[in-house]
Design a protein around this motif. Sequence first.
Motif, PDB file in Angstrom:
ATOM      1  N   SER A  30       0.831  -1.206   0.000  1.00 41.37           N
ATOM      2  CA  SER A  30       0.000   0.000   0.000  1.00 41.37           C
ATOM      3  C   SER A  30       0.865   1.256   0.000  1.00 41.37           C
ATOM      4  O   SER A  30       0.595   2.218  -0.742  1.00 41.37           O
ATOM      5  CB  SER A  30      -0.927  -0.006   1.220  1.00 41.37           C
ATOM      6  N   SER A  31       1.922   1.247   0.807  1.00 43.29           N
ATOM      7  CA  SER A  31       2.818   2.397   0.864  1.00 43.29           C
ATOM      8  C   SER A  31       3.552   2.596  -0.462  1.00 43.29           C
ATOM      9  O   SER A  31       3.683   3.728  -0.959  1.00 43.29           O
ATOM     10  CB  SER A  31       3.830   2.210   2.001  1.00 43.29           C
ATOM     11  N   ARG A  88       2.545   1.612  -3.464  1.00 42.35           N
ATOM     12  CA  ARG A  88       1.571   2.045  -4.471  1.00 42.35           C
ATOM     13  C   ARG A  88       1.241   3.520  -4.320  1.00 42.35           C
ATOM     14  O   ARG A  88       1.094   4.244  -5.320  1.00 42.35           O
ATOM     15  CB  ARG A  88       0.302   1.199  -4.369  1.00 42.35           C
ATOM     16  N   LYS A  89       1.154   3.986  -3.092  1.00 41.72           N
ATOM     17  CA  LYS A  89       0.857   5.406  -2.847  1.00 41.72           C
ATOM     18  C   LYS A  89       1.968   6.287  -3.405  1.00 41.72           C
ATOM     19  O   LYS A  89       1.699   7.315  -4.048  1.00 41.72           O
ATOM     20  CB  LYS A  89       0.683   5.644  -1.346  1.00 41.72           C
ATOM     21  N   LYS A  90       3.224   5.889  -3.187  1.00 45.99           N
ATOM     22  CA  LYS A  90       4.358   6.680  -3.674  1.00 45.99           C
ATOM     23  C   LYS A  90       4.424   6.668  -5.198  1.00 45.99           C
ATOM     24  O   LYS A  90       4.711   7.691  -5.834  1.00 45.99           O
ATOM     25  CB  LYS A  90       5.656   6.166  -3.063  1.00 45.99           C
ATOM     26  N   ARG A 150       1.864   6.164  -7.217  1.00 48.62           N
ATOM     27  CA  ARG A 150       0.698   6.900  -7.713  1.00 48.62           C
ATOM     28  C   ARG A 150       0.945   8.411  -7.664  1.00 48.62           C
ATOM     29  O   ARG A 150       0.590   9.140  -8.596  1.00 48.62           O
ATOM     30  CB  ARG A 150      -0.530   6.527  -6.880  1.00 48.62           C
ATOM     31  N   THR A 151       1.596   8.869  -6.599  1.00 45.57           N
ATOM     32  CA  THR A 151       1.911  10.293  -6.478  1.00 45.57           C
ATOM     33  C   THR A 151       2.875  10.733  -7.579  1.00 45.57           C
ATOM     34  O   THR A 151       2.729  11.810  -8.171  1.00 45.57           O
ATOM     35  CB  THR A 151       2.526  10.592  -5.100  1.00 45.57           C
ATOM     36  N   ASP A 211      -1.846   4.461 -10.605  1.00 38.30           N
ATOM     37  CA  ASP A 211      -1.312   3.326  -9.859  1.00 38.30           C
ATOM     38  C   ASP A 211      -0.960   2.200 -10.831  1.00 38.30           C
ATOM     39  O   ASP A 211      -1.848   1.603 -11.437  1.00 38.30           O
ATOM     40  CB  ASP A 211      -2.349   2.834  -8.845  1.00 38.30           C
TER      41      ASP A 211
END
Length: 222
Positions: free
Chosen positions: A195-196, A198-200, A202-203, A208
């Motif tokens: 999750s972490s 993917r968040k980075k 995606r940003t 994603d």
Amino acid sequence: MHILIIEDEEQLCRSMAEGLRMDGYETDTCFDGEEGLELCMTENYDLILLDLNLPGIDGLEILRQFRTFNTNTPVLILSARVQIQDKVEGLDLGANDYLTKPFHFEELEARIRSLTRRKFIQEDVCLRCSRITFDTRTREASVDGTPLALTRKESALLEYFLLHRNRIISPEEMIEHLWDGSVNSFSNSIRVHISSLRKKLRTALGYDPIQNKIGQGYILEE
């Protein structure tokens, strides 16, 4: 990558393991031949570092028995034996490389990178997928040339996704190759780290690139 180190010099063994963990590899260690052979036969490793002078069972005998069972996993012999005949015998029995002690840790790292790239048919030290780049030598990731600040575990996950892009990777496979024995398939650790990551991504990308396939696992698609 999940590496097994079979080395009876405990200080050297622990030192290599710690250095490789800092590089992003998961490592298991053992100090005698009997335990080493059992681990080889029962666990699934991406690479085995094998000393020859071991108590219990000699390293060459471990290699001989292991190759009757597994012909694919790379084996790198680490040995103080400098005679050419020892090197020839080890390579003839199925070792992929032979590193003579004492050695610089940087050379060990380079040999490991070479063997793991060879396993995944990856010639370049940099892995790429669309706008994502991961340097296996420096362990640095970037998007469009801009560095990504990743943790050690996030870097290991991204590397594994890049090596297996366009293929669904199950949580069980991730545990086998990217975590040590303290994590099981019911652990929340995998989901938290993915999750972490993917968040980075995606940003940085604006989307994603890693998709969750319900009941199957995760996939990085080009």
